[in-house]
Design a protein around this motif. Structure first.
Motif, short mmCIF file in Angstrom:
data_model
loop_
_atom_site.label_atom_id
_atom_site.label_comp_id
_atom_site.label_asym_id
_atom_site.label_seq_id
_atom_site.Cartn_x
_atom_site.Cartn_y
_atom_site.Cartn_z
N VAL A 96 55.44 -27.83 3.48
CA VAL A 96 56.18 -28.63 4.14
C VAL A 96 55.55 -29.38 5.16
O VAL A 96 55.59 -30.66 5.32
N SER A 112 54.75 -33.40 5.17
CA SER A 112 55.28 -34.08 6.40
C SER A 112 54.19 -35.18 6.86
O SER A 112 54.51 -36.27 7.41
N GLY A 143 54.31 -37.85 4.88
CA GLY A 143 55.41 -38.68 5.05
C GLY A 143 55.29 -39.53 6.25
O GLY A 143 55.44 -40.85 6.28
N ALA A 144 54.51 -39.14 7.31
CA ALA A 144 54.18 -40.09 8.24
C ALA A 144 53.26 -41.02 7.86
O ALA A 144 53.51 -42.38 8.10
N ALA A 181 57.79 -38.24 9.37
CA ALA A 181 57.39 -37.04 9.36
C ALA A 181 58.61 -35.91 9.10
O ALA A 181 58.56 -35.05 8.49
N VAL A 182 59.32 -35.99 10.15
CA VAL A 182 60.48 -35.10 10.64
C VAL A 182 61.45 -34.97 9.55
O VAL A 182 62.01 -34.30 9.13
N VAL A 242 61.13 -36.30 6.31
CA VAL A 242 60.69 -35.82 5.19
C VAL A 242 60.49 -34.33 5.15
O VAL A 242 61.05 -33.62 4.37
N ALA A 243 60.15 -33.56 6.25
CA ALA A 243 60.21 -32.22 6.53
C ALA A 243 61.43 -31.52 6.38
O ALA A 243 61.53 -30.43 5.59
N GLY A 264 61.65 -26.83 9.84
CA GLY A 264 61.14 -28.07 9.01
C GLY A 264 60.79 -29.18 10.11
O GLY A 264 59.84 -29.90 9.96
N GLY A 285 57.10 -30.98 10.70
CA GLY A 285 57.18 -32.37 10.96
C GLY A 285 56.29 -32.76 12.01
O GLY A 285 55.56 -33.66 12.14
N GLY A 344 52.73 -32.02 11.59
CA GLY A 344 52.23 -32.74 10.84
C GLY A 344 51.77 -34.10 11.56
O GLY A 344 50.67 -34.59 11.00
#
Lengths: 309, 237
Positions: A42, A46, A49-50, A77-78, A80-81, A212, A216, A219
């Motif tokens: 995860v 993330s 994701g970022a 990021a957050v 997505v996570a 999560g 994130g 991440g």
């Protein structure tokens, strides 16, 4: 002296990242006794994701302004996570809530492999390190100490501060709020918590959301601090974070954070001074883990395992 | 008078083992009703099924005339059924105050603090030590806290599972006095007890459960006088 301090600081920066991820392991374990091995992934997802947010969703003018870029990447990021953690709970772990403990554990390993492969396939070239933009100011902070200077990057400082502040806020939330009480009640005695009117699904989902979100945050900090990421990032960092959680005492927030910092420092300082150098830094981490498991199986701050009535 | 709680032909099984077979009983508004019977008779299973922790195999459970047997435990509590479980099951690592706050978890009104004070008035020992961990208290004090916690949700029906278990005779009397007191304040009580004598003396109605079935029923004092009850549960030869 300067070298020691420098390694100590690097260790604390690494430790802060580990701590943020370890919090997710420890909270999920505390409430459903599951070692969520996919949690490291995860974190890795993330970071991507970022990166995706930076590359695809924010205008070029933002990319040049670090506060805007950092904020956008943090949100990406957050989100997505958290989405990933919630889906994982809903579709992988919830159906196995009453299954023997081994089943969700193996499922977690399966989810972990799956996530890694999905990222590898959907981010072309993601097996090698992918560049993550700095999105942050570049001036490192320098201290004069006897025998030289010590440098801490702005992102490194941010990692340490965020890890400590995040853990304190989380601790206050768990110990003071209504939902925090419900989470502790579910962890201690799920059936009796239900008799109080606590909906176990709601508390468990909330636990995954918090874990999560922290992954994130870790991440995006990881990405902007190291400026690169690959699909293996989740595995090793996840193992460190899991070890930190066990070292500190699974279920303990304080333990996860202190465990994270201990592991970060052992890795850097141990890699510098212990025989074998950096090639052996992982060995020292796991030697410590084994010693803790032998002499204090509940970890530094954990409650001794109790038998549930 | 319609019953507040009706249980009709209830059967509950753990896997292949039927713990409750075809039990029927009713609890009228404002009454104290007790289920008595020996160990393993299915009394606890019955309460756990009413509160939604277990699912019935067959049969119906109605609260205020509405079926509740397929509702989630937290929904059943919100309807007004509180369950004070066997063995008290306090959150031992939380304080007295936190246990009471959890009892009031579903309440959104402003009266929670005042109701906590009322519990402290009823049981001063809890008030004096409200910030201590519940696990540190004696059995009797824990039972007081468990009852107080269950009352914090302001239930219409309070189910008590073996409240006298492991308590001294004086403490048992204290708990039964409290139950009577709660009834006089308007709470309907469903009581499960092995201490049949004390339970029946208190009850408007009693049901004897044996091997998962209802075998006898009647007003509390009638059952107390029944030879079969005396022989089986009160130790009279």
């Amino acid at each position: 002296m300067a070298t020691l301090l420098q390694q100590l600081i690097s260790g604390l920066v690494l430790g802060g990242q580990i701590a943020l991820i370890a919090l997710g392991y420890t909270m999920v374990y505390g409430i459903i006794q599951l070692i969520n091995f996919a949690h490291g992934e995860v974190f890795m997802v993330s970071v991507f994701g970022a990166l995706a947010t930076y590359n695809w969703f924010i205008p070029e003018s933002w990319q040049q302004t670090w506060p805007l870029a950092l904020l956008a990447m943090l949100v990406g990021a957050v989100v997505v996570a958290v989405v990933l953690a919630v889906l994982m709970e809903r579709f992988a772990y919830r159906p196995l809530r009453n299954a023997p403990r081994l089943a969700p554990l193996i499922t977690a390993l399966g989810v972990s492999v799956m996530l890694k492969e999905i990222v590898r396939l959907s981010f072309p070239g993601a097996t090698a390190a992918v560049h993550v933009p700095r999105a942050f100011w570049d001036e490192p902070i320098t201290f004069k100490v006897p025998g030289g200077t010590v440098v801490i990057g702005s992102t490194g400082l941010l990692v340490i501060v965020v890890a400590i502040v995040g853990a304190v806020l989380l601790q206050v939330y768990i110990s003071r709020s209504r939902m925090g009480r419900a989470m502790r009640a579910t962890a201690q005695d799920p059936d009796t918590a239900r008799l109080m009117g606590v909906d176990p699904n709601r508390t468990i989902v909330l636990t995954f959301v918090i874990g999560g979100a922290l992954a994130g945050v870790a991440g995006v900090l990881y990405g902007v601090h190291l400026n690169n990421v690959d699909t293996d990032a989740g595995f090793l960092t996840g193992i460190f974070a899991f070890t930190a959680a066990v070292l500190g005492g699974v279920g303990s927030i304080k333990g996860a954070v202190i465990g994270g910092f201990i592991i970060g420092v052992i890795k850097t300082v141990g890699g510098q001074y212990l025989p074998g150098g950096t090639a052996y830094d992982l060995v020292w981490i796991f030697v410590l883990l084994i010693l803790v498991l032998v002499f204090r199986p509940q970890g530094l701050f954990g409650e001794p395992e109790r038998v549930r009535a | 008078m319609t019953a507040l709680l009706e249980v009709e032909n209830l059967s509950v099984a753990y896997g292949a083992i039927e713990a409750v077979r075809d039990i029927s009983f009713a609890v009228g508004e404002g009454q104290i009703v007790s289920l008595i019977g020996s160990n393993g008779a299915g009394k606890t299973t019955t309460l756990r099924t009413i509160s939604g922790l277990l699912r019935p195999l067959t049969g119906a459970i109605r609260f205020e005339g509405k079926p509740i047997e397929s509702l989630a435990a937290h929904t059943i509590l919100e309807l007004g059924v509180a369950h004070c479980p066997e063995g008290r099951r306090l959150f031992g690592r939380m304080t007295v105050a936190e246990n009471l706050q959890l009892g009031a978890y579903v309440r959104k009104d402003a009266g929670v603090a005042a109701d906590m004070e009322r519990v402290y008035e009823l049981f001063p020992v809890l008030g004096e030590r409200r910030n201590q961990k519940a696990g540190l208290f004696s059995g009797g004090e824990q039972q007081m806290l468990a009852i107080g916690r269950a009352m914090m949700s302001k239930p219409r029906l309070l189910m008590l599972d073996e409240p006298s278990m492991g308590l001294s005779p004086i403490m048992t009397q204290r708990i039964f006095d409290t139950i009577k007191e709660l009834q006089s304040q308007g709470t309907t009580i469903l009581l499960v007890e092995q201490n049949a004598l004390a339970a029946l003396a208190l009850s408007d109605r009693g049901y004897v459960i044996d091997l998962g079935r209802t075998t006898l029923e009647g007003p509390g004092h009638d059952l107390l006088a029944d030879e079969r009850v005396r022989a089986a549960y009160l130790g009279d030869a």
